[in-house]
Motif scaffolding. Structure first.
Motif, PDB file in Angstrom:
ATOM      1  N   UNK A 142       0.832  -1.203   0.000  1.00 38.09           N
ATOM      2  CA  UNK A 142       0.000   0.000   0.000  1.00 38.09           C
ATOM      3  C   UNK A 142       0.872   1.261   0.000  1.00 38.09           C
ATOM      4  N   UNK A 143       1.930   1.231   0.803  1.00 38.03           N
ATOM      5  CA  UNK A 143       2.836   2.383   0.851  1.00 38.03           C
ATOM      6  C   UNK A 143       3.529   2.576  -0.489  1.00 38.03           C
ATOM      7  N   UNK A 144       3.933   1.485  -1.128  1.00 43.07           N
ATOM      8  CA  UNK A 144       4.592   1.571  -2.431  1.00 43.07           C
ATOM      9  C   UNK A 144       3.635   2.147  -3.477  1.00 43.07           C
ATOM     10  N   UNK A 145       2.377   1.720  -3.445  1.00 42.44           N
ATOM     11  CA  UNK A 145       1.394   2.265  -4.374  1.00 42.44           C
ATOM     12  C   UNK A 145       1.184   3.751  -4.137  1.00 42.44           C
ATOM     13  N   UNK A 146       1.191   4.169  -2.874  1.00 37.62           N
ATOM     14  CA  UNK A 146       1.041   5.582  -2.559  1.00 37.62           C
ATOM     15  C   UNK A 146       2.221   6.390  -3.097  1.00 37.62           C
ATOM     16  N   UNK A 147       3.434   5.844  -2.976  1.00 37.54           N
ATOM     17  CA  UNK A 147       4.603   6.536  -3.518  1.00 37.54           C
ATOM     18  C   UNK A 147       4.523   6.656  -5.039  1.00 37.54           C
ATOM     19  N   UNK A 148       4.082   5.587  -5.687  1.00 36.95           N
ATOM     20  CA  UNK A 148       3.921   5.649  -7.143  1.00 36.95           C
ATOM     21  C   UNK A 148       2.887   6.684  -7.535  1.00 36.95           C
ATOM     22  N   UNK A 149       1.781   6.736  -6.788  1.00 29.65           N
ATOM     23  CA  UNK A 149       0.737   7.715  -7.093  1.00 29.65           C
ATOM     24  C   UNK A 149       1.256   9.136  -6.931  1.00 29.65           C
ATOM     25  N   UNK A 150       2.008   9.374  -5.870  1.00 30.76           N
ATOM     26  CA  UNK A 150       2.542  10.725  -5.655  1.00 30.76           C
ATOM     27  C   UNK A 150       3.541  11.105  -6.732  1.00 30.76           C
ATOM     28  N   UNK A 151       4.290  10.129  -7.236  1.00 32.72           N
ATOM     29  CA  UNK A 151       5.227  10.453  -8.310  1.00 32.72           C
ATOM     30  C   UNK A 151       4.507  10.782  -9.617  1.00 32.72           C
ATOM     31  N   UNK A 152       3.242  10.374  -9.753  1.00 32.44           N
ATOM     32  CA  UNK A 152       2.476  10.647 -10.972  1.00 32.44           C
ATOM     33  C   UNK A 152       1.787  12.005 -10.946  1.00 32.44           C
ATOM     34  N   UNK A 153       1.899  12.739  -9.854  1.00 32.11           N
ATOM     35  CA  UNK A 153       1.278  14.064  -9.801  1.00 32.11           C
ATOM     36  C   UNK A 153       1.944  15.038 -10.753  1.00 32.11           C
ATOM     37  N   UNK A 154       3.081  14.682 -11.330  1.00 29.55           N
ATOM     38  CA  UNK A 154       3.707  15.555 -12.326  1.00 29.55           C
ATOM     39  C   UNK A 154       2.901  15.597 -13.623  1.00 29.55           C
ATOM     40  N   UNK A 166      -5.555   9.329  -8.126  1.00 30.64           N
ATOM     41  CA  UNK A 166      -6.286   8.547  -7.127  1.00 30.64           C
ATOM     42  C   UNK A 166      -5.687   7.144  -7.043  1.00 30.64           C
ATOM     43  N   UNK A 167      -5.106   6.746  -5.893  1.00 33.76           N
ATOM     44  CA  UNK A 167      -4.682   5.350  -5.731  1.00 33.76           C
ATOM     45  C   UNK A 167      -5.904   4.446  -5.582  1.00 33.76           C
ATOM     46  N   UNK A 168      -5.925   3.358  -6.316  1.00 36.37           N
ATOM     47  CA  UNK A 168      -7.029   2.398  -6.273  1.00 36.37           C
ATOM     48  C   UNK A 168      -6.485   1.079  -5.723  1.00 36.37           C
ATOM     49  N   UNK A 171     -18.843   8.766 -10.052  1.00 35.96           N
ATOM     50  CA  UNK A 171     -18.402   8.405  -8.700  1.00 35.96           C
ATOM     51  C   UNK A 171     -16.976   8.916  -8.521  1.00 35.96           C
ATOM     52  N   UNK A 172     -16.824  10.164  -8.065  1.00 35.05           N
ATOM     53  CA  UNK A 172     -15.476  10.734  -7.949  1.00 35.05           C
ATOM     54  C   UNK A 172     -14.648  10.013  -6.906  1.00 35.05           C
ATOM     55  N   UNK A 173     -13.386   9.806  -7.209  1.00 31.88           N
ATOM     56  CA  UNK A 173     -12.470   9.196  -6.247  1.00 31.88           C
ATOM     57  C   UNK A 173     -11.871  10.241  -5.321  1.00 31.88           C
ATOM     58  N   UNK A 174     -11.145   9.786  -4.352  1.00 31.44           N
ATOM     59  CA  UNK A 174     -10.500  10.687  -3.395  1.00 31.44           C
ATOM     60  C   UNK A 174      -9.051  10.888  -3.819  1.00 31.44           C
ATOM     61  N   UNK A 175      -8.721  12.061  -4.357  1.00 33.65           N
ATOM     62  CA  UNK A 175      -7.338  12.274  -4.813  1.00 33.65           C
ATOM     63  C   UNK A 175      -6.389  12.430  -3.641  1.00 33.65           C
ATOM     64  N   UNK A 176      -5.116  12.351  -3.952  1.00 30.63           N
ATOM     65  CA  UNK A 176      -4.096  12.551  -2.934  1.00 30.63           C
ATOM     66  C   UNK A 176      -4.152  13.982  -2.409  1.00 30.63           C
ATOM     67  N   UNK A 177      -3.988  14.099  -1.118  1.00 29.29           N
ATOM     68  CA  UNK A 177      -3.972  15.423  -0.509  1.00 29.29           C
ATOM     69  C   UNK A 177      -2.585  16.031  -0.654  1.00 29.29           C
TER      70      UNK A 177
END
Length: 523
Positions: A93-105, A111-113, A237-243
């Motif tokens: 889960x933490x690794x997926x969160x890191x990948x998601x944050x790197x995609x904010x560029x 949204x991590x799913x 159905x909107x997802x919850x984006x990274x804060x």
């Protein structure tokens, strides 16, 4: 055309082997086994229904016929050399969160799913990369650089894009036709509902969409209807984006340039107080602080300090900055004065409240950490080092000398039993000292040895303690240093009562004339 009128576009990234790719990046040694063939396959095991079952597999295991949900015993029957690792859901889960944050560029709405996918709202972002196809290619290259295997698909809704990435044959030419041709598993329903749809003859999304909604809801539940509507884009159905938290950056501007030292110090103290308050609100402590002083003539000076532990003590940080300024070879010159001060805290870690112990142990540890911070700030981070244990059976690699300010909390060193002599000497030679040894039998203990032109008669000995080399190093080659051959260590005591740690480098079947070395001295 406003953003609200743009047609919605979403990009989904599915990582079919997220757990395996994550482990290969973080702990590659756990992904191999000396007894298993290279293509044996890697599986992640978790306890489900009182049985060990496969929670995830890699590509090699999947090609061998293994799949999540299979019992570990059955998997080992099919693949005897299977490498099984305990599943770590939190790490994935933490690794997926890191990948998601790197995609904010690529887009601010990421949204991590869980457990293994990411969706990105790319509406209005395509033109920045030369079109939707170029954007998808850039994202694919981005995740590939991080060692991830991924399938990407675009669609009008996040659910549809994710379903295409998981189940469609890529690339997709006609999105509408491809979505209706997906299997009913793409709806994301539970196993019982999916099996019920298949038994009713509804094997594709198009077949389900052809049935009346009322009949579907009555037989399979309202959730089946909602899942179908979300997949077809009829329900949003909107997802919850990274804060995204505001960066820890604080600045003070002056109407007139300030050159007086006390005025600059007072303004800096106010910035530190603001930073400490913000860190406390977020439950964080700063590890790195950067101060930028802008002179009125355009010149800039930057001062950076680091701490060994997270802190929000403004007085401590101020003292460290004083140490940093005192250690400068080129003193700060305000010139005609400073017109802006900027404090940035680029590195912060969680810091909770602590309860001081009654014996004052935490206080003593805090004073030591403060001393390390002060000396590292004055002399440089690499000047103060701390020995930390290292997970290696090779004696000279069992500890590392790392900058004390970057080291984690000290660990307990292994201690011998009460009354037992230490297994390792406190002092090791680097490199080990060559000695001439006389042994009665080829693989026997030393009876006398010559070191530094002096002959030592062995009165007592203990051993051997056999230490094999790392399996990935070639044996028989001196080019790999002292690690390519097997070592036999002996703790010996000479006639004068002095104790030594001696080893034979190589067995006779590995080397015709093994050499002996003195590696350490016991106190």
């Amino acid at each position: 055309m406003t953003d609200a009128s743009l047609p919605k576009r979403h990009l989904a990234i599915w990582f079919p082997y997220l757990a395996a790719d994550r482990l290969r990046q973080q702990e590659p040694d756990r992904c191999v086994s000396g007894s298993a063939p290279p293509d044996a396959g890697l599986a992640f095991v978790a306890k489900q229904k009182n049985a060990l079952r496969l929670a995830a597999v890699d590509a090699a295991a999947q090609r061998l016929g293994l799949a999540p949900g299979m019992a570990l015993a059955d998997a080992r029957v099919r693949v005897p050399g299977l490498i099984a690792v305990e599943a770590d859901v939190a790490a994935d889960r933490h690794w997926l969160d890191l990948l998601a944050r790197s995609c904010t560029r690529f887009s601010p709405h990421v949204v991590p799913c869980l457990p293994d996918a990411i969706t990105i709202d790319i509406t209005g972002c395509e033109h920045l990369f030369g079109g939707e196809a170029a954007l998808a290619e850039a994202v694919a290259g981005h995740v590939e650089q991080r060692g991830m295997t991924a399938r990407l698909a675009c669609s009008g809704t996040a659910e549809a894009a994710l379903a295409l990435a998981r189940h469609a044959r890529l690339p997709v030419v006609d999105e509408g036709k491809a979505i209706r041709g997906l299997p009913v598993a793409a709806l994301g329903l539970d196993e019982e509902a999916t099996l019920g749809l298949v038994r009713a003859g509804l094997k594709s999304v198009g077949a389900v969409a052809a049935r009346p909604s009322a009949a579907l809801a009555a037989r399979f539940g309202i959730e089946a209807v909602r899942a179908l509507e979300r997949l077809l884009g009829e329900e949003h159905c909107p997802g919850t984006p990274l804060r995204h938290q505001a960066p820890l950056r604080f600045e003070r501007r002056f109407a007139e340039p300030v050159a007086h030292e006390r005025a600059v110090a007072a303004a800096f103290a106010e910035l530190l107080a603001e930073g400490a308050q913000m860190l406390e609100e977020r439950g964080l402590g700063g590890r790195r602080f950067r101060l930028t002083l802008d002179r009125s003539d355009g010149a800039k000076r930057r001062l950076i300090i680091e701490t060994g532990a997270p802190t929000r003590d403004a007085a401590l940080v101020l003292r460290l900055f004083d140490e940093r300024i005192a250690s400068l070879a080129d003193p700060l010159d305000p010139g005609f004065g400073y017109d802006r001060l900027v404090l940035h805290i680029p590195l912060a870690e969680p810091l909770g409240a602590t309860q001081p112990a009654l014996d004052g142990a935490e206080k003593a540890g805090g004073r030591l950490a403060e001393l390390v911070d002060r000396l590292s700030t004055r002399l440089g981070p690499g000047s103060i080092r701390r020995l930390v244990p290292n997970d290696s059976h090779i004696p000279e690699q069992a500890q590392l000398a790392l900058p004390a300010i970057h080291c984690p909390a000290p660990m307990r060193w292994p201690t011998p039993r009460v009354g037992e002599p230490p297994l390792r000497p406190l002092f090791l030679f680097d490199p080990p000292q060559p000695v001439e040894v006389l042994a009665e039998v080829p693989d026997g203990p030393p009876h006398r040895f010559r070191w530094k032109r002096k002959l030592h008669e062995v009165r007592l000995y203990e051993g051997p303690e056999r230490i094999a080399s790392e399996w990935w190093k070639k044996k028989g080659g001196e080019q790999s240093g002292k690690g390519g051959l097997t070592r036999d260590y002996y703790r010996v005591e000479d006639a004068r009562g002095r104790r030594y740690w001696i080893f034979r480098h190589g067995l006779y079947e590995e080397k015709t004339q093994p050499t002996w070395y003195l590696h350490g001295l016991f106190a």
